[in-house]
Design an enzyme around this catalytic site. Structure first.
Site, short mmCIF file in Angstrom:
data_model
loop_
_atom_site.label_atom_id
_atom_site.label_comp_id
_atom_site.label_asym_id
_atom_site.label_seq_id
_atom_site.Cartn_x
_atom_site.Cartn_y
_atom_site.Cartn_z
N MET A 1 0.74 -16.30 -49.29
CA MET A 1 -0.26 -15.77 -50.21
C MET A 1 -0.35 -16.59 -51.49
O MET A 1 -1.46 -16.90 -51.96
CB MET A 1 0.06 -14.31 -50.54
CG MET A 1 -1.03 -13.63 -51.35
SD MET A 1 -0.64 -11.90 -51.73
CE MET A 1 -0.65 -11.18 -50.08
N TYR B 1 7.20 -18.48 -43.23
CA TYR B 1 7.08 -17.28 -42.39
C TYR B 1 6.96 -17.65 -40.91
O TYR B 1 6.24 -18.57 -40.54
CB TYR B 1 5.84 -16.47 -42.80
CG TYR B 1 6.02 -15.68 -44.07
CD1 TYR B 1 6.95 -14.65 -44.14
CD2 TYR B 1 5.22 -15.93 -45.18
CE1 TYR B 1 7.10 -13.91 -45.30
CE2 TYR B 1 5.36 -15.20 -46.35
CZ TYR B 1 6.31 -14.19 -46.40
OH TYR B 1 6.46 -13.45 -47.55
N LYS C 1 -25.16 -20.12 -57.02
CA LYS C 1 -24.63 -18.84 -56.54
C LYS C 1 -23.16 -18.96 -56.15
O LYS C 1 -22.65 -20.05 -55.92
CB LYS C 1 -25.45 -18.35 -55.34
CG LYS C 1 -25.36 -19.23 -54.10
CD LYS C 1 -26.16 -18.63 -52.96
CE LYS C 1 -26.00 -19.47 -51.70
NZ LYS C 1 -26.63 -18.84 -50.53
N ARG D 1 -33.89 -13.90 -40.66
CA ARG D 1 -32.90 -13.32 -41.55
C ARG D 1 -33.65 -12.59 -42.66
O ARG D 1 -34.15 -11.51 -42.44
CB ARG D 1 -31.95 -14.41 -42.09
CG ARG D 1 -30.69 -13.88 -42.72
CD ARG D 1 -29.76 -14.99 -43.22
NE ARG D 1 -30.37 -15.76 -44.30
CZ ARG D 1 -29.70 -16.64 -45.03
NH1 ARG D 1 -28.43 -16.87 -44.81
NH2 ARG D 1 -30.31 -17.30 -46.01
#
Length: 338
Positions: A293, A248, A33, A117
């Protein structure tokens, strides 16, 4: 751009260790997954088939259909299909959901033994069997999931005891409702590695296969090896003087004149921003400043930089777990088997 390498020998080594614990590779259900825990769904599916793994576990129907040609058995954990498929089994996570499955769908019933759950409640077991029979579904297995197999607390033993009760009741109900002998499974990676004598029908193995499981003082875990390594390429390099600041917010101040380089890997690619200013690569190269980023700066001028080769180490810097480090890696990053 940045790229990922997948070490085939490490992956096969891990599967061999797991196969010794399950006593046969036929009982390994490889969890694929979320892009195979960030390793690449099709890349890992291909390697697993080459090794001889015949079972897989995925999150949804889309993932299942992408890998249906690689495996004989696929279990979907959280989706309801529009139509049955011979190779694919679907999880019943809630008793109310049974009515939503099409007739003749192969299903596996998840029981909540203490994680609170997904899964039907233990006292709903008989009603679930009745509804599954009424809906015309093919029930093949009953399973549960551990909340604390990798923790030192009471819940692992409690859930094992609860699942013993579920198995006995399910066997009796299977006879009553005319279902064929059921399969039972509960072991995830940590549960299998803690087990002294594995005796279930399969084990759902994820993080151990990828070599990034943490389980204190376990001899088998010490032998597994991380499969994934992440490299980034240099975008630019410059000489920076003492007292100048990088990135930054000017949060990193250069202590002495040196060369610093910027690399094409940032939080937009999956490098957690929490590693800013603290991370150090496997080759002891410190990060410099905040992760951007699409960029990260390091105190080096190497053309290609090994960012990490063990997600467990990055997780310690980032204050998280290896699962998050791996599954944060974007699918757009090229993956190469080596």
């Amino acid at each position: 751009m940045a790229y990922i390498t997948l070490n085939k020998n490490h992956f096969f080594n891990n599967l061999s260790i797991i196969a010794k614990l399950t006593k046969t590779k036929d009982k390994i259900a490889l969890v694929l997954k979320d892009n195979a825990y960030g390793h690449g769904l099709l890349e890992i599916a291909g390697l697993a088939k080459e090794y001889g793994i015949t079972k897989a576990v995925v999150r949804n129907d889309i993932e299942a259909k992408q890998i249906k040609d690689f495996f004989d058995y696929i279990l979907v954990l959280a989706d309801i299909p529009q139509e049955p498929n011979e190779k694919i089994r679907y999880t019943i996570n809630d008793i109310q959901a049974i009515a939503n499955f099409a007739k003749n769908t192969k299903v596996e019933l998840k029981v909540d033994t203490g994680m609170c759950r997904n899964g039907i409640m233990m006292d709903e077991l008989e009603e679930a069997f009745r509804l599954i029979s009424k809906q015309g579904l093919h029930l093949e297995a009953v399973f549960t999931h551990h909340s604390s197999a990798d923790e030192d607390n009471k819940y692992f033993d409690l859930q094992n005891e609860n699942f013993k009760k579920v198995k006995q009741a399910a066997k009796n109900l299977a006879k009553t409702y005319g279902f064929a002998p059921l399969r039972f499974h509960s072991a995830n990676s940590a549960a299998l590695f803690r087990c002294e004598e594995f005796d279930e029908d399969m084990a759902r193995i994820g993080i151990a296969a990828y070599g990034c499981m943490v389980l204190a003082n376990n001899l088998h875990v010490k032998k597994i090896e991380p499969v994934l390594s992440l490299y980034a390429n240099r975008i630019s390099s410059r000489r920076v003087k003492s007292g100048e600041c990088v990135g930054y917010g000017a949060t990193f101040t250069i202590k002495s004149t040196c060369r610093i380089s910027n690399y094409d890997f940032g939080y937009g690619d999956g490098f957690l921003r929490s590693c800013s200013n603290v991370y150090v690569t496997p080759n002891k190269v410190p990060i410099a400043g905040r992760i951007s980023m699409d960029n990260s700066s390091f105190l080096t001028d190497e053309e290609t930089l090994l960012i990490f080769n063990d997600a467990r180490v990055v997780a310690e810097f980032g204050g998280t777990i290896s699962y998050e480090i791996l599954t944060s890696l974007k699918e757009k990053i090229p993956r190469h088997i080596c």
